[in-house]
Design an enzyme around this catalytic site. Structure first.
Site, PDB file in Angstrom:
ATOM      1  N   ASP A 118      29.285  34.844 -10.371  1.00  0.00           N
ATOM      2  CA  ASP A 118      27.867  34.619 -10.072  1.00  0.00           C
ATOM      3  C   ASP A 118      27.049  34.851 -11.341  1.00  0.00           C
ATOM      4  O   ASP A 118      25.844  34.617 -11.366  1.00  0.00           O
ATOM      5  CB  ASP A 118      27.395  35.491  -8.900  1.00  0.00           C
ATOM      6  N   SER A 119      27.737  35.282 -12.413  1.00  0.00           N
ATOM      7  CA  SER A 119      27.092  35.334 -13.729  1.00  0.00           C
ATOM      8  C   SER A 119      26.679  33.931 -14.169  1.00  0.00           C
ATOM      9  O   SER A 119      25.953  33.777 -15.153  1.00  0.00           O
ATOM     10  CB  SER A 119      28.026  35.960 -14.768  1.00  0.00           C
TER      11      SER A 119
ATOM     12  N   ASP B 150      33.270  33.755  -7.070  1.00  0.00           N
ATOM     13  CA  ASP B 150      32.423  34.904  -6.726  1.00  0.00           C
ATOM     14  C   ASP B 150      31.532  34.548  -5.538  1.00  0.00           C
ATOM     15  O   ASP B 150      30.905  33.481  -5.538  1.00  0.00           O
ATOM     16  CB  ASP B 150      31.498  35.199  -7.926  1.00  0.00           C
TER      17      ASP B 150
ATOM     18  N   LYS C 144      35.849  36.662  -4.834  1.00  0.00           N
ATOM     19  CA  LYS C 144      35.525  38.017  -5.299  1.00  0.00           C
ATOM     20  C   LYS C 144      34.244  38.458  -4.613  1.00  0.00           C
ATOM     21  O   LYS C 144      33.342  37.625  -4.407  1.00  0.00           O
ATOM     22  CB  LYS C 144      35.352  38.055  -6.823  1.00  0.00           C
TER      23      LYS C 144
ATOM     24  N   GLU D 235      31.434  42.021  -4.287  1.00  0.00           N
ATOM     25  CA  GLU D 235      31.030  43.317  -4.838  1.00  0.00           C
ATOM     26  C   GLU D 235      30.833  44.329  -3.715  1.00  0.00           C
ATOM     27  O   GLU D 235      30.354  43.969  -2.641  1.00  0.00           O
ATOM     28  CB  GLU D 235      29.724  43.168  -5.624  1.00  0.00           C
TER      29      GLU D 235
ATOM     30  N   GLU E 204      33.586  47.649 -13.327  1.00  0.00           N
ATOM     31  CA  GLU E 204      32.564  47.298 -14.328  1.00  0.00           C
ATOM     32  C   GLU E 204      31.759  48.534 -14.729  1.00  0.00           C
ATOM     33  O   GLU E 204      31.261  49.269 -13.866  1.00  0.00           O
ATOM     34  CB  GLU E 204      31.629  46.212 -13.765  1.00  0.00           C
TER      35      GLU E 204
HETATM   36  O1  KIV Z   1      30.042  37.298 -12.295  1.00  0.00           O
HETATM   37  C1  KIV Z   1      30.792  37.724 -13.184  1.00  0.00           C
HETATM   38  O2  KIV Z   1      30.956  37.132 -14.248  1.00  0.00           O
HETATM   39  C2  KIV Z   1      31.488  38.974 -12.920  1.00  0.00           C
HETATM   40  C3  KIV Z   1      32.286  39.553 -14.039  1.00  0.00           C
HETATM   41  C4  KIV Z   1      31.397  40.196 -15.011  1.00  0.00           C
HETATM   42  C5  KIV Z   1      33.325  40.459 -13.534  1.00  0.00           C
HETATM   43  O3  KIV Z   1      31.396  39.493 -11.865  1.00  0.00           O
END
Ligand code: KIV
Length: 292
Positions: free
Chosen positions: A71-72, A110, A140, A142, A208
């Site tokens: 989600d980055s 994500d 993924k 969180e 992280e």
């Molecule tokens: O969204 C992302 O890029 C991440 C990584 C920093 C692990 O969650």
């Protein structure tokens, strides 16, 4: 009269908009048991984010075993200030581009903020979309212990889950900004969160911005791979955001980033050289032009 397609002089040009890849020998897809075997063998591995066809192809061919469509993308593709605003509909096409342009890497999607924390049903529905529409191989999410029931539901339904604890950027407003997590008395709680996620069925866990000794301790007690970002050298794997590691970002990168290239300077110089060539008439040259 010869038709356009059968004109013998009409030499086929490479498709200027195409996505052809150089031919490569067939390769086997990295699977979760491969990552687990690497932990058992003490072999470290690297994960990178990818958001599009070229980054996916390049990192896949470079042998990166797992690619995260993070989600980055919120900050690194869409230019938002944080990851919070990015939506499922914005991420899905990026996940699909990465999945369809890798042959070997395990592609992890994500789940963005607000798309899974409301209820088990919501989380299940979102994860299924990333598997079916994005063609991801895993998702993924969180969060700690509170996410364990969702991890259990997803894994029972056949959706592999990578967990993410420590600093969780989706909660940055709740956490009061970018802060190292798990320091001092908070270390035991972090270890417990990681254990709960492993018990719920997560196949790997991102740590992280966690103190290096705490990340090493989590790595020691878990049997699933730990993937560090700002978590020191004691994890089983490392992950970096590709635009950070390749030097695309303007300004200062976080302390935990190592810059392996300076693509921002390279592209700036290339753009200036191109503009100068167009202005001077040096481009296009005869070799870039077609004869009658
Ligand atoms: O969204 C992302 O890029 C991440 C990584 C920093 C692990 O969650």
């Amino acid at each position: 009269m010869l038709g356009r397609m059968s004109d013998p002089a009409a030499v086929e040009q490479p498709n200027p908009y195409g996505s052809e890849r150089p031919t490569a020998a067939p390769v086997r897809r990295v699977r979760i048991p491969h990552l687990q075997a690497m932990k058992a063998d003490g072999r470290r591995w690297a994960m990178l984010t990818a958001y599009d066809m070229y980054s996916a192809q390049i990192f896949d061919e470079a042998g990166i075993p797992a690619l995260l469509v993070g989600d980055s993308a919120g900050n690194n593709v869409y230019g938002y200030e944080t990851t919070v605003p990015v939506t499922v509909d914005e991420l899905l096409p990026l996940v699909r581009a990465v999945s369809t342009n890798t042959k070997r890497a395990l592609v992890v999607a994500d789940l963005p903020f607000g798309s899974y924390g409301g209820s088990l049903e919501q989380g299940f529905h979102t994860a299924v979309r990333f598997m079916k529409e994005g063609l991801a191989h895993a998702v993924k999410l969180e969060g700690g212990q509170a996410m364990a029931p969702l991890v259990e539901l997803l894994t029972t339904a056949g959706i592999p889950v990578m967990a993410h604890v420590g600093f969780t950027p989706q909660s940055e407003h709740q956490l009061g900004g970018y802060r190292v997590q798990g320091r001092g008395d908070a270390a035991d709680a972090l270890v417990d969160e990681a254990r709960a996620l492993e018990s719920a069925g997560a196949f790997a866990i991102v740590l992280e911005m966690v103190p290096a000794p705490v990340a090493a301790r989590v790595t020691e007690v878990l049997s699933i791979p730990t993937i560090g970002i700002g978590a020191g050298p004691g994890t089983d794997a490392q992950v970096l955001v590709w635009s950070d590691f390749a030097g695309l970002r303007a300004g200062k990168a976080p302390r935990f980033v190592k810059k392996y290239a300076d693509l921002r300077s390279t592209l700036t110089e290339a753009a200036k050289a191109y503009a100068a060539d167009v202005e001077s008439g040096a481009f296009p040259a005869p070799e870039h032009s077609f004869e009658e």
